[in-house]
Write a protein that holds these residues in place. Structure first.
Motif, mmCIF file in Angstrom:
data_model
loop_
_atom_site.group_PDB
_atom_site.id
_atom_site.type_symbol
_atom_site.label_atom_id
_atom_site.label_comp_id
_atom_site.label_asym_id
_atom_site.label_seq_id
_atom_site.Cartn_x
_atom_site.Cartn_y
_atom_site.Cartn_z
ATOM 1 N N LEU A 87 0.831 -1.202 0.000
ATOM 2 C CA LEU A 87 0.000 0.000 0.000
ATOM 3 C C LEU A 87 0.863 1.247 0.000
ATOM 4 C CD1 LEU A 87 -2.541 -0.976 2.805
ATOM 5 C CD2 LEU A 87 -2.884 -1.125 0.340
ATOM 6 N N VAL A 88 0.358 2.275 -0.644
ATOM 7 C CA VAL A 88 0.956 3.602 -0.554
ATOM 8 C C VAL A 88 -0.113 4.524 0.012
ATOM 9 C CG1 VAL A 88 1.951 5.544 -1.803
ATOM 10 C CG2 VAL A 88 2.489 3.212 -2.512
ATOM 11 N N MET A 89 0.181 5.118 1.146
ATOM 12 C CA MET A 89 -0.761 6.023 1.795
ATOM 13 C C MET A 89 -0.223 7.439 1.712
ATOM 14 S SD MET A 89 -1.974 6.076 5.736
ATOM 15 C CE MET A 89 -3.614 5.414 5.597
ATOM 16 N N MET A 90 -1.090 8.361 1.378
ATOM 17 C CA MET A 90 -0.723 9.770 1.312
ATOM 18 C C MET A 90 -1.404 10.494 2.462
ATOM 19 S SD MET A 90 -1.150 10.145 -2.753
ATOM 20 C CE MET A 90 -1.801 8.544 -3.188
ATOM 21 N N ARG A 91 -0.625 11.224 3.238
ATOM 22 C CA ARG A 91 -1.160 11.927 4.402
ATOM 23 C C ARG A 91 -0.988 13.424 4.231
ATOM 24 N NH1 ARG A 91 -3.518 8.809 8.508
ATOM 25 N NH2 ARG A 91 -3.432 10.816 9.499
ATOM 26 N N GLY A 92 -1.993 14.164 4.639
ATOM 27 C CA GLY A 92 -1.925 15.611 4.599
ATOM 28 C C GLY A 92 -1.231 16.200 5.807
ATOM 29 N N HIS A 93 -1.005 15.386 6.808
ATOM 30 C CA HIS A 93 -0.366 15.853 8.040
ATOM 31 C C HIS A 93 0.955 15.109 8.212
ATOM 32 C CE1 HIS A 93 -4.114 17.838 9.024
ATOM 33 N NE2 HIS A 93 -4.730 16.704 8.760
ATOM 34 N N PRO A 94 2.084 15.739 7.855
ATOM 35 C CA PRO A 94 3.377 15.052 7.893
ATOM 36 C C PRO A 94 3.736 14.492 9.260
ATOM 37 C CG PRO A 94 3.590 17.217 6.870
ATOM 38 C CD PRO A 94 2.186 17.098 7.365
ATOM 39 N N PRO A 152 2.632 17.903 0.408
ATOM 40 C CA PRO A 152 2.799 17.575 -1.012
ATOM 41 C C PRO A 152 4.084 16.784 -1.200
ATOM 42 C CG PRO A 152 3.492 19.824 -0.646
ATOM 43 C CD PRO A 152 2.984 19.293 0.684
ATOM 44 N N PHE A 153 4.121 15.970 -2.212
ATOM 45 C CA PHE A 153 5.319 15.195 -2.510
ATOM 46 C C PHE A 153 5.589 15.261 -4.005
ATOM 47 C CE2 PHE A 153 1.652 12.398 -2.348
ATOM 48 C CZ PHE A 153 1.684 11.788 -3.585
ATOM 49 N N ALA A 154 6.832 15.044 -4.357
ATOM 50 C CA ALA A 154 7.233 15.063 -5.761
ATOM 51 C C ALA A 154 6.869 13.722 -6.397
ATOM 52 C CB ALA A 154 8.729 15.307 -5.885
ATOM 53 N N PHE A 155 6.577 13.758 -7.686
ATOM 54 C CA PHE A 155 6.241 12.537 -8.413
ATOM 55 C C PHE A 155 7.382 11.529 -8.315
ATOM 56 C CE2 PHE A 155 5.718 10.047 -12.375
ATOM 57 C CZ PHE A 155 4.473 9.502 -12.089
ATOM 58 N N ASP A 156 8.623 12.010 -8.324
ATOM 59 C CA ASP A 156 9.773 11.111 -8.201
ATOM 60 C C ASP A 156 9.780 10.388 -6.856
ATOM 61 O OD1 ASP A 156 10.667 11.706 -10.739
ATOM 62 O OD2 ASP A 156 12.092 13.228 -10.054
ATOM 63 N N ASP A 157 9.323 11.054 -5.794
ATOM 64 C CA ASP A 157 9.230 10.398 -4.490
ATOM 65 C C ASP A 157 8.224 9.251 -4.531
ATOM 66 O OD1 ASP A 157 11.072 12.151 -3.407
ATOM 67 O OD2 ASP A 157 9.522 13.504 -2.622
ATOM 68 N N LEU A 158 7.101 9.481 -5.204
ATOM 69 C CA LEU A 158 6.096 8.431 -5.352
ATOM 70 C C LEU A 158 6.667 7.261 -6.144
ATOM 71 C CD1 LEU A 158 3.222 7.292 -5.079
ATOM 72 C CD2 LEU A 158 2.617 8.613 -7.110
ATOM 73 N N LEU A 159 7.337 7.554 -7.236
ATOM 74 C CA LEU A 159 7.932 6.484 -8.050
ATOM 75 C C LEU A 159 8.959 5.683 -7.269
ATOM 76 C CD1 LEU A 159 8.412 8.112 -11.558
ATOM 77 C CD2 LEU A 159 6.705 6.430 -10.855
ATOM 78 N N SER A 160 9.756 6.355 -6.457
ATOM 79 C CA SER A 160 10.770 5.629 -5.691
ATOM 80 C C SER A 160 10.129 4.710 -4.656
ATOM 81 C CB SER A 160 11.750 6.593 -5.030
ATOM 82 O OG SER A 160 11.137 7.305 -3.984
ATOM 83 N N ARG A 161 9.001 5.116 -4.089
ATOM 84 C CA ARG A 161 8.291 4.264 -3.135
ATOM 85 C C ARG A 161 7.634 3.074 -3.819
ATOM 86 N NH1 ARG A 161 7.427 6.286 2.110
ATOM 87 N NH2 ARG A 161 9.050 7.831 2.395
ATOM 88 N N LEU A 162 7.206 3.267 -5.068
ATOM 89 C CA LEU A 162 6.549 2.180 -5.801
ATOM 90 C C LEU A 162 7.541 1.186 -6.373
ATOM 91 C CD1 LEU A 162 3.825 4.201 -7.725
ATOM 92 C CD2 LEU A 162 3.511 2.719 -5.747
ATOM 93 N N GLY A 163 8.796 1.566 -6.486
ATOM 94 C CA GLY A 163 9.796 0.674 -7.046
ATOM 95 C C GLY A 163 9.816 0.758 -8.563
ATOM 96 N N ASN A 164 10.306 -0.264 -9.188
ATOM 97 C CA ASN A 164 10.462 -0.279 -10.637
ATOM 98 C C ASN A 164 9.205 -0.781 -11.301
ATOM 99 O OD1 ASN A 164 13.089 0.652 -10.479
ATOM 100 N ND2 ASN A 164 13.922 -1.390 -10.260
ATOM 101 N N ARG A 165 8.220 0.076 -11.413
ATOM 102 C CA ARG A 165 6.990 -0.267 -12.120
ATOM 103 C C ARG A 165 6.873 0.660 -13.321
ATOM 104 N NH1 ARG A 165 5.214 -0.873 -6.581
ATOM 105 N NH2 ARG A 165 4.578 -3.007 -6.257
ATOM 106 N N ASP A 166 6.291 0.185 -14.366
ATOM 107 C CA ASP A 166 6.145 0.970 -15.587
ATOM 108 C C ASP A 166 4.883 1.828 -15.479
ATOM 109 O OD1 ASP A 166 6.594 1.948 -18.119
ATOM 110 O OD2 ASP A 166 5.704 0.210 -19.128
ATOM 111 N N LEU A 167 5.052 3.046 -14.972
ATOM 112 C CA LEU A 167 3.921 3.950 -14.775
ATOM 113 C C LEU A 167 4.019 5.135 -15.709
ATOM 114 C CD1 LEU A 167 3.878 4.073 -10.887
ATOM 115 C CD2 LEU A 167 2.416 2.728 -12.359
ATOM 116 N N PRO A 168 2.891 5.649 -16.156
ATOM 117 C CA PRO A 168 2.929 6.839 -17.020
ATOM 118 C C PRO A 168 3.386 8.061 -16.229
ATOM 119 C CG PRO A 168 0.683 6.301 -16.457
ATOM 120 C CD PRO A 168 1.544 5.190 -15.906
ATOM 121 N N VAL A 169 4.140 8.910 -16.843
ATOM 122 C CA VAL A 169 4.592 10.141 -16.226
ATOM 123 C C VAL A 169 3.567 11.225 -16.520
ATOM 124 C CG1 VAL A 169 6.417 11.877 -16.198
ATOM 125 C CG2 VAL A 169 6.989 9.454 -16.479
ATOM 126 N N PRO A 170 3.096 11.962 -15.515
ATOM 127 C CA PRO A 170 2.094 13.001 -15.765
ATOM 128 C C PRO A 170 2.646 14.113 -16.647
ATOM 129 C CG PRO A 170 2.900 13.164 -13.530
ATOM 130 C CD PRO A 170 3.510 11.926 -14.125
#
Length: 68
Positions: free
Chosen positions: A22-29, A49-67
């Protein structure tokens, strides 16, 4: 969410699919560590807020579209 908060939803998902990552996003750091400790391994908690690269690093090596 009107019925469950994100933490409760994550616990429901863990009960229904114990091996799910799971990846959980929290508004309260300041609550990220507590959520991570409560949910245990296999759950990545990102503070908004978090950077898209931070999300990708947490997800690992998955082939995801870049916004755009």
């Amino acid at each position: 969410m009107p019925v469950l908060d994100g933490l409760c939803l994550a616990q429901v998902v863990q009960a229904l699919a114990p091996g799910a990552d799971l990846v959980m996003m929290r508004g309260h750091p300041y609550l990220c560590r507590a959520a991570s400790d409560l949910l245990g391994p296999g759950v990545a908690v990102l503070a908004k807020p978090f950077a898209f690269d931070d999300l990708l690093s947490r997800l690992g090596n998955r082939d995801l579209p870049v916004p755009a």
